[in-house]
Design an enzyme around this catalytic site. Structure first.
Site, PDB file in Angstrom:
ATOM      1  N   ASN A   1       0.878  -0.975  -0.198  1.00  0.00           N
ATOM      2  CA  ASN A   1      -0.244  -0.307   0.074  1.00  0.00           C
ATOM      3  C   ASN A   1       1.100   1.451   0.113  1.00  0.00           C
ATOM      4  O   ASN A   1       0.436   2.572  -0.622  1.00  0.00           O
ATOM      5  CB  ASN A   1      -0.393  -0.243   1.283  1.00  0.00           C
ATOM      6  CG  ASN A   1      -2.550  -0.760   0.851  1.00  0.00           C
ATOM      7  OD1 ASN A   1      -2.557  -1.244   0.094  1.00  0.00           O
ATOM      8  ND2 ASN A   1      -2.878  -1.692   1.849  1.00  0.00           N
TER       9      ASN A   1
ATOM     10  N   PHE B   1      -4.306   2.687  11.376  1.00  0.00           N
ATOM     11  CA  PHE B   1      -5.192   1.556  10.123  1.00  0.00           C
ATOM     12  C   PHE B   1      -4.321   2.357   8.631  1.00  0.00           C
ATOM     13  O   PHE B   1      -4.909   3.361   8.098  1.00  0.00           O
ATOM     14  CB  PHE B   1      -6.032   2.214   9.688  1.00  0.00           C
ATOM     15  CG  PHE B   1      -6.996   1.526  11.498  1.00  0.00           C
ATOM     16  CD1 PHE B   1      -6.966   0.230  11.827  1.00  0.00           C
ATOM     17  CD2 PHE B   1      -7.002   2.483  12.513  1.00  0.00           C
ATOM     18  CE1 PHE B   1      -8.023  -0.484  12.403  1.00  0.00           C
ATOM     19  CE2 PHE B   1      -7.569   1.727  13.550  1.00  0.00           C
ATOM     20  CZ  PHE B   1      -7.857   0.163  13.809  1.00  0.00           C
ATOM     21  N   GLU B   2      -3.874   1.614   7.823  1.00  0.00           N
ATOM     22  CA  GLU B   2      -3.555   1.567   6.163  1.00  0.00           C
ATOM     23  C   GLU B   2      -3.908   2.578   5.245  1.00  0.00           C
ATOM     24  O   GLU B   2      -3.427   3.195   4.451  1.00  0.00           O
ATOM     25  CB  GLU B   2      -2.811   0.741   5.991  1.00  0.00           C
ATOM     26  CG  GLU B   2      -4.237  -0.492   5.505  1.00  0.00           C
ATOM     27  CD  GLU B   2      -3.204  -1.307   5.899  1.00  0.00           C
ATOM     28  OE1 GLU B   2      -3.203  -2.468   6.911  1.00  0.00           O
ATOM     29  OE2 GLU B   2      -3.131  -2.799   4.638  1.00  0.00           O
ATOM     30  N   ASN B   3      -5.671   2.581   5.586  1.00  0.00           N
ATOM     31  CA  ASN B   3      -6.047   3.481   4.708  1.00  0.00           C
ATOM     32  C   ASN B   3      -6.186   4.840   5.065  1.00  0.00           C
ATOM     33  O   ASN B   3      -7.374   5.756   5.173  1.00  0.00           O
ATOM     34  CB  ASN B   3      -7.331   2.743   5.271  1.00  0.00           C
ATOM     35  CG  ASN B   3      -8.613   3.028   6.266  1.00  0.00           C
ATOM     36  OD1 ASN B   3      -7.529   2.499   6.835  1.00  0.00           O
ATOM     37  ND2 ASN B   3     -10.055   3.135   6.361  1.00  0.00           N
TER      38      ASN B   3
ATOM     39  N   GLY C   1      -1.231  -3.509   3.480  1.00  0.00           N
ATOM     40  CA  GLY C   1       0.133  -2.740   3.788  1.00  0.00           C
ATOM     41  C   GLY C   1       1.082  -4.011   4.751  1.00  0.00           C
ATOM     42  O   GLY C   1       1.540  -3.560   5.233  1.00  0.00           O
TER      43      GLY C   1
END
Lengths: 305, 253, 305, 253
Positions: free
Chosen positions: C106, D50-52, D130
């Site tokens: 990501n 959190f990767e978002n 992630g």
């Protein structure tokens, strides 16, 4: 959750030691933390490194007061009036003492802080190629890109010891809402070891948490939150008060000579204990004339489910 | 005597550099008014960029003393981080950029940093701001200058914002991705750059001066463009709009 | 100002040619442009490159439908259920045809798009060192930092031909407000040659301009704005509707075999002309059960002066 | 038979890895519940990443099937871009990170990408998400795994998320700035890593199994830590909180 709310003098005493590097004026002309800068002057801080984009007159004031040994910035002066006399005296004649100047552009200083925020060692850019800013820069170095071999300049990460940011509102846990022109505020907050927020209003945490996309940076980055209404005067705060253009013209006039500046400093900084007294000296009429008069609310946003 | 100031004519000349639909890096002072003038006359679809992170497709409702004044934020179509805004410039989205300077030389290089030796300058100027980025990365550059021999040396002592460097293909050689000065709008005239050599040349003198006066006010033997002419005077409509934008003449007197 | 409002089928026909690279699912699990993806399938697009972080099942659907020749992503599957059967069949057995897989994390795919957005050729990172993602990557290359000589991996800029983003609201001039989890939406919008927004609501320009800090990207980057209520189902849209978890379980069940998937595709994509018909097939009761029930408005923000 | 599931015990073990005041990269599935459990027991000041793009200092009000579910955004203290959030991780702000995998090997390397040859995999797994970033950049890593011989090979066929590599100082040699696996929490026990060699070793077996069964379920000759013991069972309070968080047992049954 322990509160990070402190009085301004204590926040500066604890988190701005002599020799510190400080990011200031990161939103360019608005939201300049003048109250915090004046407290730095009152506490007689020395040997500071100032980091910023277009810093307007706060940098000139700090330089004139002898707090600064190094400036890492894209522009130092008086945005609506022109040159900064204290900056000139320091650079041209070493008064009150010499300063080291590390020139940047707005993009390069922003990228240096962005690299710090991203936890990467540098960012390669294609701006400033062929300029004397790049040629004389102690840290920026040229290198062809290994992809396509175009020329680039590598801008290394900057990590200020502290970023001092004025914001519209913050909570005591260390989170802030800021809006309007953002400049490099986010990059500075995330790249710095910590942030001191001076805020027009201290609000309940629920107010800040009601709009997480508007929060500038997480509380883990916050050293202190300080309640300083009017703390950005004479710079503007969207939704609260407008720029006091006359104050910049007056400063320009009253900083022409070291003697003029000493008198100005005594009247507006050394001679007032805090921002409330400063605003009192400014006068209620003038202060009220700067207040935002026509509310323009952002369209509602619903985070519900 | 003309019924307008040199600054008013400079605003008109700057506005004429803006083509309809173009993305313009506006910057400060006179170009702020030039952008408003262009939007209200020949370039209604022009879009303005500001280095504090703003994109506007309408001029602000009030005169701006700084790009960060509240009226410039209200009604912006995007208010973002400076790095994100500058990314648009770096990608090549800005068709035209405006910058001013204390000194400009024969090849359009600008100095806004140091007059004299950098270690012991005669005058320390404020520095680049976003000017050096605009000069590096905009597709065309328009320079706004007061015109006198001191401000127009043959070679600037410090290149803050790269113009055509030493002329010719210098920008390509140093690796700049695009751009270069297209026009220099001064208190005395409008100058451009010769196609191959990229040396500055006089394109037009303002009505209240002469080509000879412009040359006498320039620190080198200024070339004259083959199609040199007098700068067309502002129209009544242009002056009306400028004076609506700057009723006190803060920037234009 | 000319309108950029288009019907979905025309927007896809004009701005998503065969062979295009498309950024999709950039907010990770929410705001996935399923309606746009289904129109891409109906138009039988071929040879597409998909770019995204955690793309959830939309990538699996497009791969199973044979639209895709290359995937540049951090994760492809079904977030609440696990593996994606179409992704498996394509990678393991070349069904319906082989796909090239460019693995990312990501962070690395976000940095690739950020580099594109910043107009820089690459960004050096310290993630993925020693991983087989880096070792097998066609574009990422190792290089020590010239500052301090720590090891880094250079992630070159990505410029998708188009980013397709689902948002809460947009105006016809091409500006959008999006809120909630943002993922890499901004990086994708700014790095792409252009953006197609599918929006729950089309609102007056004044609504968008009332909050310029909330705007995702400037209109100069916008190809088209499309009004598609429910266009993100089964993914959630903060303030509008919740994630339809059951739909992901049903998709998992009905994509186990190519035959199952063909039937699913016929029922939910090929057999419905547009999103309105899709929601009709879903049924009013199920659709209403997903609707946001408890409004939680962001605190007011005043841009006035 | 125990009155709790292996997954419930795994949640308890994961929560025990979280120290009060730590910044925790939470990720998905069981760690979501472990974060909530830790916040409501011994680590009220823990903060979740959190990767978002989310930072939370309170657990969400409802069970999450994905980190992007609406309840995870409501009440977040920061909702930003993934790159800005990951920047905190890259700077070293995350004390602890959680990841899961399909395969983990003797040195804690994780494979979530390809079983078998990458060009013609026997199983194509979803990939890193992630996970590889968390494994690269968090100060400590806790790995969540179902425990069987197939999932615990001596060497993974593909390193998606770097653990201790080949052991010893491998992470330093490849240039990773910090971190490395500290714990592997499985359906059968809790494993750690020997100080110098960084080879995986059994720290505790779950009450419903034995050290021998754990070794028999591992694809190499698993070492036993000197202080090996039985995993302390969940308390009634821990189970009550877990079942409040996941009443249907979506993740914990």
């Amino acid at each position: 959750m322990t509160t990070k709310l402190l009085p301004l003098d204590e926040a500066i005493r604890r988190f701005v030691p002599d020799g510190a590097s400080i990011a200031l004026g990161c939103a360019l002309e608005p939201l300049i933390p003048f109250a915090a800068g004046h407290e730095i002057i009152r506490q007689g801080k020395r040997d500071l490194t100032l980091i910023g984009p277009i810093s307007d007159i706060l940098f000139d004031e700090l330089i004139g007061a002898g707090c600064v040994s190094r400036v890492i910035a894209a522009w130092v002066g008086n945005v609506s009036e022109g040159l900064g006399y204290n900056n000139r005296r320091a650079a041209e004649r070493g008064q009150p003492h010499p300063i080291e100047i590390v020139d940047h552009s707005n993009y390069s200083v922003g990228l240096a802080l962005l690299a710090g925020a991203l936890g990467v060692p540098y960012i390669p850019m294609r701006s400033l190629l062929g300029s004397d800013i790049a040629r004389n820069h102690p840290d920026i170095r040229p290198a062809p890109s290994p992809f396509g071999s175009e020329a680039t300049l590598l801008v290394p990460a900057l990590h200020p010891d502290v970023a001092i940011l004025h914001v519209q509102r913050a909570d005591v846990e260390g989170r802030a809402h800021v809006w309007g022109g953002l400049g490099i505020c986010e990059e500075a907050a995330l790249a710095a070891r910590g942030v001191i927020y001076t805020a027009e209003e201290i609000v309940p945490a629920e107010t800040i948490l009601s709009d997480p996309n508007r929060v500038l940076a997480p509380a883990m980055k916050t050293f202190a939150v300080v309640h300083v209404p009017g703390g950005a005067h004479p710079s503007p705060v969207q939704g609260y008060y407008n720029r006091d253009h006359a104050a910049y013209a007056e400063y320009h006039e009253h900083s022409r000579s070291p003697e003029d500046f000493a008198a100005w400093l005594q009247e507006w900084v050394l001679g007032v204990p805090d921002r409330a007294a400063y605003l009192g000296r400014l006068g209620a009429e003038r202060w009220q004339s700067l207040a935002a008069r026509e509310p323009r609310l952002a369209a509602p946003v619903d985070y519900g489910y | 005597m003309a019924d307008y100031t040199p600054q008013e004519l400079m605003v008109v000349c700057a506005a004429r550099e803006i083509r309809d639909g173009e993305v313009v890096f506006v910057g400060m002072r006179l170009p702020l008014i030039a952008f408003a003038l262009a939007k209200r006359t020949h370039a209604p679809e022009a879009v303005g960029l500001f280095e504090n992170g703003l994109v506007r497709d309408t001029p602000s409702r009030e005169l701006l003393l700084t790009m960060g004044d509240a009226p410039n934020i209200l009604g912006a179509e995007w208010a973002t981080r400076t790095t994100a805004l500058m990314g648009l410039l770096a990608q090549g989205h800005a068709n035209l950029g405006f910058v001013g300077g204390a000194e400009v030389d024969r090849f359009g290089n600008l100095n806004t940093s140091y007059i004299g030796d950098r270690a012991h300058p005669a005058v320390k100027l404020p520095g680049s701001g976003g000017g050096a980025d605009i000069a590096s990365l905009a597709r065309r550059l328009a320079i706004i200058m007061a015109h006198d021999r001191k401000r127009f040396p043959a070679r600037v002592s410090y290149i803050t914002s790269p113009g055509w460097g030493e002329g010719g293909d210098w920008r390509v050689r140093v690796g700049l991705p695009r751009g270069g000065p297209a026009a220099v709008i001064t208190t005395l005239g409008v100058l451009g750059f010769a196609p191959e050599t990229h040396e500055m040349e006089l394109r037009s003198w303002h009505p209240f001066t002469t080509a000879d006066e412009v040359r006498a006010s320039t620190g080198w033997d200024l070339r004259i463009a083959p199609d040199v002419r007098e700068t067309p005077a502002p129209t009544a409509n242009e002056l009306r709009i400028i004076r609506e934008c700057d009723p006190q003449g803060f920037w234009t007197h």
